[in-house]
Motif scaffolding. Structure first.
Motif, PDB file in Angstrom:
ATOM      1  N   ILE A 172       1.419  23.272  -5.035  1.00 42.73           N
ATOM      2  CA  ILE A 172       1.606  24.146  -3.882  1.00 42.73           C
ATOM      3  C   ILE A 172       2.774  25.098  -4.079  1.00 42.73           C
ATOM      4  O   ILE A 172       2.656  26.295  -3.825  1.00 42.73           O
ATOM      5  N   ARG A 173       3.886  24.578  -4.538  1.00 50.97           N
ATOM      6  CA  ARG A 173       5.081  25.371  -4.825  1.00 50.97           C
ATOM      7  C   ARG A 173       5.672  24.876  -6.143  1.00 50.97           C
ATOM      8  O   ARG A 173       5.499  23.718  -6.506  1.00 50.97           O
ATOM      9  N   PRO A 174       6.400  25.712  -6.835  1.00 55.91           N
ATOM     10  CA  PRO A 174       6.992  25.246  -8.098  1.00 55.91           C
ATOM     11  C   PRO A 174       8.210  24.352  -7.874  1.00 55.91           C
ATOM     12  O   PRO A 174       8.966  24.543  -6.921  1.00 55.91           O
ATOM     13  N   GLY A 175       8.352  23.380  -8.757  1.00 53.70           N
ATOM     14  CA  GLY A 175       9.592  22.634  -8.824  1.00 53.70           C
ATOM     15  C   GLY A 175      10.525  23.374  -9.759  1.00 53.70           C
ATOM     16  O   GLY A 175      10.077  24.110 -10.646  1.00 53.70           O
ATOM     17  N   LYS A 176      11.826  23.181  -9.568  1.00 54.67           N
ATOM     18  CA  LYS A 176      12.811  23.910 -10.366  1.00 54.67           C
ATOM     19  C   LYS A 176      13.748  22.942 -11.075  1.00 54.67           C
ATOM     20  O   LYS A 176      13.924  21.807 -10.642  1.00 54.67           O
ATOM     21  N   LEU A 177      14.362  23.430 -12.140  1.00 57.27           N
ATOM     22  CA  LEU A 177      15.353  22.657 -12.873  1.00 57.27           C
ATOM     23  C   LEU A 177      16.391  22.116 -11.898  1.00 57.27           C
ATOM     24  O   LEU A 177      16.927  22.863 -11.072  1.00 57.27           O
ATOM     25  N   GLY A 178      16.649  20.820 -11.969  1.00 60.10           N
ATOM     26  CA  GLY A 178      17.636  20.181 -11.102  1.00 60.10           C
ATOM     27  C   GLY A 178      17.087  19.663  -9.792  1.00 60.10           C
ATOM     28  O   GLY A 178      17.766  18.891  -9.106  1.00 60.10           O
ATOM     29  N   ASP A 179      15.855  20.070  -9.416  1.00 59.66           N
ATOM     30  CA  ASP A 179      15.258  19.547  -8.180  1.00 59.66           C
ATOM     31  C   ASP A 179      15.096  18.039  -8.278  1.00 59.66           C
ATOM     32  O   ASP A 179      14.711  17.503  -9.320  1.00 59.66           O
ATOM     33  N   VAL A 180      15.362  17.349  -7.177  1.00 57.45           N
ATOM     34  CA  VAL A 180      15.025  15.935  -7.068  1.00 57.45           C
ATOM     35  C   VAL A 180      13.654  15.889  -6.405  1.00 57.45           C
ATOM     36  O   VAL A 180      13.508  16.211  -5.226  1.00 57.45           O
ATOM     37  N   LEU A 181      12.649  15.542  -7.197  1.00 55.87           N
ATOM     38  CA  LEU A 181      11.284  15.451  -6.686  1.00 55.87           C
ATOM     39  C   LEU A 181      11.059  14.047  -6.143  1.00 55.87           C
ATOM     40  O   LEU A 181      11.406  13.056  -6.798  1.00 55.87           O
ATOM     41  N   VAL A 182      10.475  13.966  -4.964  1.00 52.14           N
ATOM     42  CA  VAL A 182      10.186  12.691  -4.315  1.00 52.14           C
ATOM     43  C   VAL A 182       8.684  12.590  -4.119  1.00 52.14           C
ATOM     44  O   VAL A 182       8.070  13.486  -3.532  1.00 52.14           O
ATOM     45  N   ALA A 183       8.100  11.509  -4.622  1.00 56.33           N
ATOM     46  CA  ALA A 183       6.657  11.270  -4.489  1.00 56.33           C
ATOM     47  C   ALA A 183       6.445  10.085  -3.562  1.00 56.33           C
ATOM     48  O   ALA A 183       6.907   8.972  -3.853  1.00 56.33           O
ATOM     49  N   ARG A 184       5.762  10.335  -2.438  1.00 56.46           N
ATOM     50  CA  ARG A 184       5.473   9.286  -1.455  1.00 56.46           C
ATOM     51  C   ARG A 184       3.979   8.989  -1.476  1.00 56.46           C
ATOM     52  O   ARG A 184       3.175   9.836  -1.091  1.00 56.46           O
ATOM     53  N   GLY A 192       0.785  -1.232   0.000  1.00 59.86           N
ATOM     54  CA  GLY A 192       0.000   0.000   0.000  1.00 59.86           C
ATOM     55  C   GLY A 192       0.812   1.274   0.000  1.00 59.86           C
ATOM     56  O   GLY A 192       0.275   2.356   0.219  1.00 59.86           O
ATOM     57  N   ARG A 193       2.100   1.186  -0.272  1.00 64.68           N
ATOM     58  CA  ARG A 193       2.927   2.397  -0.286  1.00 64.68           C
ATOM     59  C   ARG A 193       4.057   2.272  -1.309  1.00 64.68           C
ATOM     60  O   ARG A 193       4.491   1.180  -1.643  1.00 64.68           O
ATOM     61  N   ALA A 194       4.478   3.444  -1.795  1.00 64.34           N
ATOM     62  CA  ALA A 194       5.588   3.488  -2.749  1.00 64.34           C
ATOM     63  C   ALA A 194       6.192   4.879  -2.724  1.00 64.34           C
ATOM     64  O   ALA A 194       5.484   5.874  -2.567  1.00 64.34           O
ATOM     65  N   THR A 195       7.502   4.938  -2.861  1.00 65.61           N
ATOM     66  CA  THR A 195       8.211   6.203  -2.982  1.00 65.61           C
ATOM     67  C   THR A 195       9.049   6.142  -4.249  1.00 65.61           C
ATOM     68  O   THR A 195       9.848   5.222  -4.429  1.00 65.61           O
ATOM     69  N   LEU A 196       8.826   7.138  -5.129  1.00 62.52           N
ATOM     70  CA  LEU A 196       9.596   7.268  -6.360  1.00 62.52           C
ATOM     71  C   LEU A 196      10.228   8.644  -6.394  1.00 62.52           C
ATOM     72  O   LEU A 196       9.714   9.584  -5.761  1.00 62.52           O
ATOM     73  N   GLN A 197      11.324   8.773  -7.109  1.00 61.72           N
ATOM     74  CA  GLN A 197      11.947  10.086  -7.270  1.00 61.72           C
ATOM     75  C   GLN A 197      12.327  10.306  -8.721  1.00 61.72           C
ATOM     76  O   GLN A 197      12.483   9.358  -9.491  1.00 61.72           O
ATOM     77  N   MET A 198      12.452  11.606  -9.054  1.00 60.27           N
ATOM     78  CA  MET A 198      12.786  12.009 -10.424  1.00 60.27           C
ATOM     79  C   MET A 198      13.462  13.379 -10.352  1.00 60.27           C
ATOM     80  O   MET A 198      13.004  14.253  -9.620  1.00 60.27           O
ATOM     81  N   THR A 199      14.513  13.550 -11.113  1.00 59.20           N
ATOM     82  CA  THR A 199      15.187  14.841 -11.193  1.00 59.20           C
ATOM     83  C   THR A 199      14.568  15.657 -12.318  1.00 59.20           C
ATOM     84  O   THR A 199      14.374  15.140 -13.423  1.00 59.20           O
ATOM     85  N   VAL A 200      14.270  16.930 -12.063  1.00 60.47           N
ATOM     86  CA  VAL A 200      13.694  17.813 -13.076  1.00 60.47           C
ATOM     87  C   VAL A 200      14.782  18.131 -14.105  1.00 60.47           C
ATOM     88  O   VAL A 200      15.784  18.777 -13.791  1.00 60.47           O
ATOM     89  N   ILE A 257       9.870  26.859 -14.697  1.00 60.43           N
ATOM     90  CA  ILE A 257       9.635  25.949 -13.571  1.00 60.43           C
ATOM     91  C   ILE A 257       9.206  24.587 -14.125  1.00 60.43           C
ATOM     92  O   ILE A 257       8.881  24.452 -15.294  1.00 60.43           O
ATOM     93  N   ALA A 258       9.203  23.599 -13.247  1.00 62.43           N
ATOM     94  CA  ALA A 258       8.813  22.252 -13.665  1.00 62.43           C
ATOM     95  C   ALA A 258       7.381  22.262 -14.182  1.00 62.43           C
ATOM     96  O   ALA A 258       6.475  22.785 -13.524  1.00 62.43           O
ATOM     97  N   HIS A 259       7.172  21.711 -15.368  1.00 62.78           N
ATOM     98  CA  HIS A 259       5.843  21.607 -15.957  1.00 62.78           C
ATOM     99  C   HIS A 259       4.986  20.700 -15.073  1.00 62.78           C
ATOM    100  O   HIS A 259       5.408  19.614 -14.667  1.00 62.78           O
ATOM    101  N   GLY A 260       3.769  21.138 -14.785  1.00 64.77           N
ATOM    102  CA  GLY A 260       2.875  20.380 -13.914  1.00 64.77           C
ATOM    103  C   GLY A 260       2.579  18.977 -14.402  1.00 64.77           C
ATOM    104  O   GLY A 260       2.354  18.068 -13.597  1.00 64.77           O
ATOM    105  N   GLY A 261       2.576  18.783 -15.699  1.00 68.76           N
ATOM    106  CA  GLY A 261       2.316  17.453 -16.240  1.00 68.76           C
ATOM    107  C   GLY A 261       3.353  16.435 -15.812  1.00 68.76           C
ATOM    108  O   GLY A 261       3.029  15.267 -15.577  1.00 68.76           O
ATOM    109  N   PHE A 262       4.609  16.854 -15.688  1.00 69.43           N
ATOM    110  CA  PHE A 262       5.656  15.937 -15.251  1.00 69.43           C
ATOM    111  C   PHE A 262       5.533  15.646 -13.752  1.00 69.43           C
ATOM    112  O   PHE A 262       5.788  14.525 -13.315  1.00 69.43           O
ATOM    113  N   ILE A 263       5.146  16.652 -12.979  1.00 66.84           N
ATOM    114  CA  ILE A 263       4.925  16.438 -11.547  1.00 66.84           C
ATOM    115  C   ILE A 263       3.756  15.468 -11.365  1.00 66.84           C
ATOM    116  O   ILE A 263       3.823  14.537 -10.551  1.00 66.84           O
TER     117      ILE A 263
END
Length: 152
Positions: free
Chosen positions: A93-105, A40-48, A58-64
């Motif tokens: 809520i806030r923009p992602g930026k180029l180079g950010d490592v986005l983590v989705a939990r 029932g849980r997963a954590t993935l990450q992706m660099t912008v 800023i990071a396009h919302g579609g990729f987020i």
């Protein structure tokens, strides 16, 4: 142990994730990585990457959304029931930026019958970028063979 497969719930979740990942060209192609998987849980990450930045720099919302949706998919398929999205929504809520490592939990909120509800929080460091809610629907079948599949 999980009766149908002989695996613990944690091992079953990992086996389901491995089976899905082998065929998930979208997540792989965007450079996503599985950080953690469990029932029932997963954590993935992706660099912008540069191709993920929109006209505002800023990071396009579609990729987020896609990152959140992928985490949702791995969480809702962790019980070895083939499951797809029935609905998903996101609040930025806030923009992602180029180079950010986005983590989705992703975490399971409710699972009953063929339906489930999952919440996914996307962060960059300590900053919350987005909140996603997904509704899942089981479509029948499994990702990992069960003992019943092996019976002759």
């Amino acid at each position: 142990m999980s009766g149908a497969t002989g695996l613990s719930p944690e091992a079953l979740a990992r086996a389901c994730a491995d089976a899905m990942w082998r065929e998930d060209r979208a997540s792989q192609g965007l450079g996503m990585e599985i950080v953690e998987i469990g029932p029932g849980r997963a954590t993935l990450q992706m660099t912008v990457q540069p191709l993920m930045v929109n006209g505002h720099g800023i990071a396009h919302g579609g990729f987020i959304f896609t990152l959140a949706d992928s985490a949702f998919a791995f969480a809702c398929n962790s019980h070895n029931d083939r499951t797809v999205a029935a609905q998903g929504s996101i609040s930025f809520i806030r923009p992602g930026k180029l180079g950010d490592v986005l983590v989705a939990r992703a975490s399971e909120i409710s699972r009953s019958g063929r339906s489930g509800i999952y919440d996914v929080r996307v962060t960059a460091g300590d900053t919350v970028i987005a909140e996603f809610r997904g509704h899942s629907r089981s479509i029948g079948g499994t990702l990992v063979p069960t003992e019943a599949n092996h019976a002759t």
